[in-house]
Design an enzyme around this catalytic site. Structure first.
Site, PDB file in Angstrom:
ATOM      1  N   HIS A 283       0.835  -1.210   0.000  1.00  0.00           N
ATOM      2  CA  HIS A 283       0.000   0.000   0.000  1.00  0.00           C
ATOM      3  C   HIS A 283       0.870   1.260   0.000  1.00  0.00           C
ATOM      4  O   HIS A 283       0.581   2.238   0.693  1.00  0.00           O
ATOM      5  CB  HIS A 283      -0.920   0.015   1.224  1.00  0.00           C
ATOM      6  CG  HIS A 283      -2.026  -0.998   1.154  1.00  0.00           C
ATOM      7  ND1 HIS A 283      -3.197  -0.772   0.474  1.00  0.00           N
ATOM      8  CD2 HIS A 283      -2.132  -2.245   1.680  1.00  0.00           C
ATOM      9  CE1 HIS A 283      -3.992  -1.839   0.590  1.00  0.00           C
ATOM     10  NE2 HIS A 283      -3.367  -2.745   1.311  1.00  0.00           N
ATOM     11  N   ASP A 346      -0.755  -5.040   5.989  1.00  0.00           N
ATOM     12  CA  ASP A 346      -1.763  -5.884   5.330  1.00  0.00           C
ATOM     13  C   ASP A 346      -1.536  -5.948   3.829  1.00  0.00           C
ATOM     14  O   ASP A 346      -0.931  -5.056   3.241  1.00  0.00           O
ATOM     15  CB  ASP A 346      -3.167  -5.350   5.621  1.00  0.00           C
ATOM     16  CG  ASP A 346      -3.374  -3.944   5.062  1.00  0.00           C
ATOM     17  OD1 ASP A 346      -2.450  -3.113   5.191  1.00  0.00           O
ATOM     18  OD2 ASP A 346      -4.453  -3.681   4.505  1.00  0.00           O
ATOM     19  N   GLU A 347      -2.033  -6.992   3.226  1.00  0.00           N
ATOM     20  CA  GLU A 347      -2.085  -7.164   1.773  1.00  0.00           C
ATOM     21  C   GLU A 347      -0.762  -6.838   1.085  1.00  0.00           C
ATOM     22  O   GLU A 347      -0.735  -6.228   0.012  1.00  0.00           O
ATOM     23  CB  GLU A 347      -3.220  -6.302   1.202  1.00  0.00           C
ATOM     24  CG  GLU A 347      -4.587  -6.730   1.719  1.00  0.00           C
ATOM     25  CD  GLU A 347      -5.719  -5.818   1.304  1.00  0.00           C
ATOM     26  OE1 GLU A 347      -6.824  -6.315   1.072  1.00  0.00           O
ATOM     27  OE2 GLU A 347      -5.499  -4.577   1.226  1.00  0.00           O
ATOM     28  N   ALA A 348       0.329  -7.293   1.685  1.00  0.00           N
ATOM     29  CA  ALA A 348       1.658  -7.076   1.088  1.00  0.00           C
ATOM     30  C   ALA A 348       1.950  -8.206   0.103  1.00  0.00           C
ATOM     31  O   ALA A 348       2.934  -8.944   0.233  1.00  0.00           O
ATOM     32  CB  ALA A 348       2.720  -7.004   2.176  1.00  0.00           C
ATOM     33  N   HIS A 349       1.080  -8.336  -0.887  1.00  0.00           N
ATOM     34  CA  HIS A 349       1.154  -9.481  -1.797  1.00  0.00           C
ATOM     35  C   HIS A 349       2.381  -9.438  -2.699  1.00  0.00           C
ATOM     36  O   HIS A 349       2.801 -10.478  -3.224  1.00  0.00           O
ATOM     37  CB  HIS A 349      -0.115  -9.544  -2.654  1.00  0.00           C
ATOM     38  CG  HIS A 349      -1.382  -9.579  -1.870  1.00  0.00           C
ATOM     39  ND1 HIS A 349      -1.521 -10.315  -0.707  1.00  0.00           N
ATOM     40  CD2 HIS A 349      -2.576  -8.953  -2.072  1.00  0.00           C
ATOM     41  CE1 HIS A 349      -2.750 -10.158  -0.232  1.00  0.00           C
ATOM     42  NE2 HIS A 349      -3.408  -9.325  -1.029  1.00  0.00           N
TER      43      HIS A 349
END
Length: 541
Positions: A283, A346-349
């Site tokens: 993000h 979060d969501e550190a894909h």
């Protein structure tokens, strides 16, 4: 579940007793809804508010605010500040002078900070309200407790007290005593100012709404792919360039340091602590676009105005990344009196698990170095949370058991938890398929679903003392105006506040929905738009 419903019936009976006088008041006031203003001759039954208080003991004649009423404080500046705040709420609608005075007296509204045994038992945020003919007394061990007492007094008055023009009254508060304290120490909401930017006045408005329901944390999501919202002197392009847009390509914006301090101070004046979040390592497109050196290939991507997630990452292997983090945390910590900085996670894909663990191992000590506690989304539990770290759980009913177990195991090892299940507490989830705003990736969240759960037991297996409390995030991919924030937050926000404040034994949908309905005239008076859920028996006008 059947056992829960049987318990709820018993609890409902207890609440009716605590509300004291509900049926008799209804008999004397006709069909007028509680809180509907001058049309209601009888005062609102003691304790019939949101969140429901720990204990309400009705009795004796009501206290009435009149043109002769004074607000009496002691010689402590904290008492005077709360007194002036109360006066600012009451003066426009009552039309009375309501002078705040340090002259002693047995009459009027009295605000007292007291370390007596009873106040100590109620703790740092607890308070007592004693209402009787001639006087109304609010006491607490702390200024925050006094503020919570003021919010209770507001709700015990007719809804018209919230209006900014003179109203006819009368301004009566039912006689008796309220003794109250919160169940959880952490009761908050997150406002995402990154997807869409909200100026200072809009944030203050949201703070006032949180304060009315005794919430005590404002989590500000200050950075994301779509915008960086806080000025950082050592990296100025973060705000001037990274903050220059938002979802859909609007002008964006950012807070100067003075503006951020103004928000922090305003929140404190309402009993709330600001928790700033810099989301990382994912993000981060706004930061990556602002400074090419933060990218592994040294090439800055363009600014982003869409809503996809998981595509960006700081370069974990570069030393400059940690120089950047150190500078940002140092400057933000100096602006934030509160003890916590949220580091996202979060969501550190686009970050490998190995790199994610490495990043968190390096970033957490930076936060603690500047005297702040570490908070992150629950993916932090998959790394090595430092001592005292807080993981914010945002999973939902369909979240895999392995992920839940990881969070529970971290809690067993000392990590504290704040629970924000997306299909219960996310205020940006649509109410139903036709809701014009919001998202639905976690499902539809009607008012009952948002209220009918227990933060203390949601993560089965987590130690009871590991749960600090509850937070209601309000993400803004689809929200860009205060009216839109209102519509998604209300009527769900008060329910989350009650889950965080009131004893678990009082949580009963059937009784709560009626108290919630009685809040509607207050929202109308405050200019708060809200979703008129068919699950709630709203008063007819």
């Amino acid at each position: 579940m059947r056992q829960h419903r049987r318990t709820a019936c018993v609890i409902g009976s207890l609440l009716l007793i605590a509300a004291a006088g509900t049926s008799s008041s209804a008999a004397t006031s006709g069909s007028a809804a509680p809180g509907s203003g001058a049309a209601r001759a009888e005062p609102i039954p003691l304790g019939r508010i949101v969140p429901v208080p720990l204990k309400a003991e009705p009795g004796g004649p009501a206290f009435e605010i009149t043109a002769k009423t004074r607000i009496r404080v002691g010689d402590r500046p904290e008492e005077r500040r709360v007194g002036e705040y109360l006066a600012s709420v009451l003066r426009p609608s009552t039309g009375y002078r309501l002078p705040v005075t340090d002259r002693s007296g047995a009459d009027g509204i009295r605000l007292r900070l007291s370390a007596d045994t009873e106040n100590k038992v109620l703790g740092d945020e607890g308070y007592r309200v004693i209402s009787k003919r001639g006087s109304l007394t609010i006491t607490s061990w702390s200024p925050t407790g006094l503020l919570h007492g003021v919010q209770t007094v507001r709700q015990q008055l007719p809804a018209a007290v919230e209006k900014k023009t003179k109203q006819p009254g009368p301004w009566r508060i039912a006689g008796g005593t309220i003794k109250d304290k919160p169940r959880f120490a952490y009761r908050g909401s997150m406002l995402d100012v990154s997807r869409h930017f909200f100026p200072v006045e809009h944030v203050k408005r949201y703070i006032d709404q949180l304060a009315l329901y005794k919430m005590n944390k404002l989590h500000l999501h200050l950075s994301d792919d779509q915008g960086w919202r806080i000025a950082i002197d050592s990296w100025p392009r973060l705000a001037t360039y990274g903050g220059s847009t938002q979802v859909g390509g609007g002008p964006g914006g950012h807070y100067t340091k003075d503006q951020y301090k103004e928000i922090v101070a305003y929140a404190a004046s309402r009993g709330l602590q600001v928790i700033p979040e810099i989301d990382m390592p994912g993000h981060t497109n706004a930061a990556l676009a602002s400074y090419a050196e933060l990218n592994c290939d040294g090439v800055a991507p363009p600014l982003y105005t869409g809503t996809a997630v998981g595509f960006s990452s700081l370069c974990v292997k570069k030393d400059v990344t940690y120089e950047f983090v150190d500078d940002v945390v140092r400057e933000l910590a100096a602006l934030t009196p509160g003890g916590t900085v949220h580091i996202g996670g979060d969501e550190a894909h686009s970050t490998s698990h190995e790199d994610f663990v490495t990043f968190m191992d390096k970033v957490q000590p930076i936060v603690t170095k500047y005297g702040k506690g570490v908070m992150g989304w629950h993916q932090l539990a998959g790394a090595n949370p430092v001592k005292g770290a807080v993981a914010q759980y945002w999973g939902y009913d369909r979240t895999g058991q392995a992920e839940r177990d990881q969070v529970v195991n971290a809690a067993k090892n000392g990590t504290k938890l704040v629970v924000s299940p997306a299909d219960r507490a996310y205020l940006d989830m649509k109410y139903h398929k036709d809701t014009p705003l919001g998202l639905s990736w976690a499902g539809y969240v009607e008012v009952q679903r948002s209220y009918d759960w227990d933060p203390g037991t949601y993560l089965q297996g987590a130690p009871a003392d590991s749960v600090l409390g509850v937070e209601a995030p309000l993400w803004t991919e689809t929200l860009s105006t205060p009216a839109q924030l209102d519509y998604m937050a209300f009527p769900r926000l008060p329910g989350i506040a009650e889950l965080g404040w009131s004893p678990a034994a009082t949580h009963d949908w059937d009784t709560y929905r009626n108290r919630l309905a009685e809040q509607a005239p207050r929202w109308d008076a405050l200019g708060i738009d809200y979703y008129k859920s068919p699950q709630v028996p709203w008063p007819t006008k």
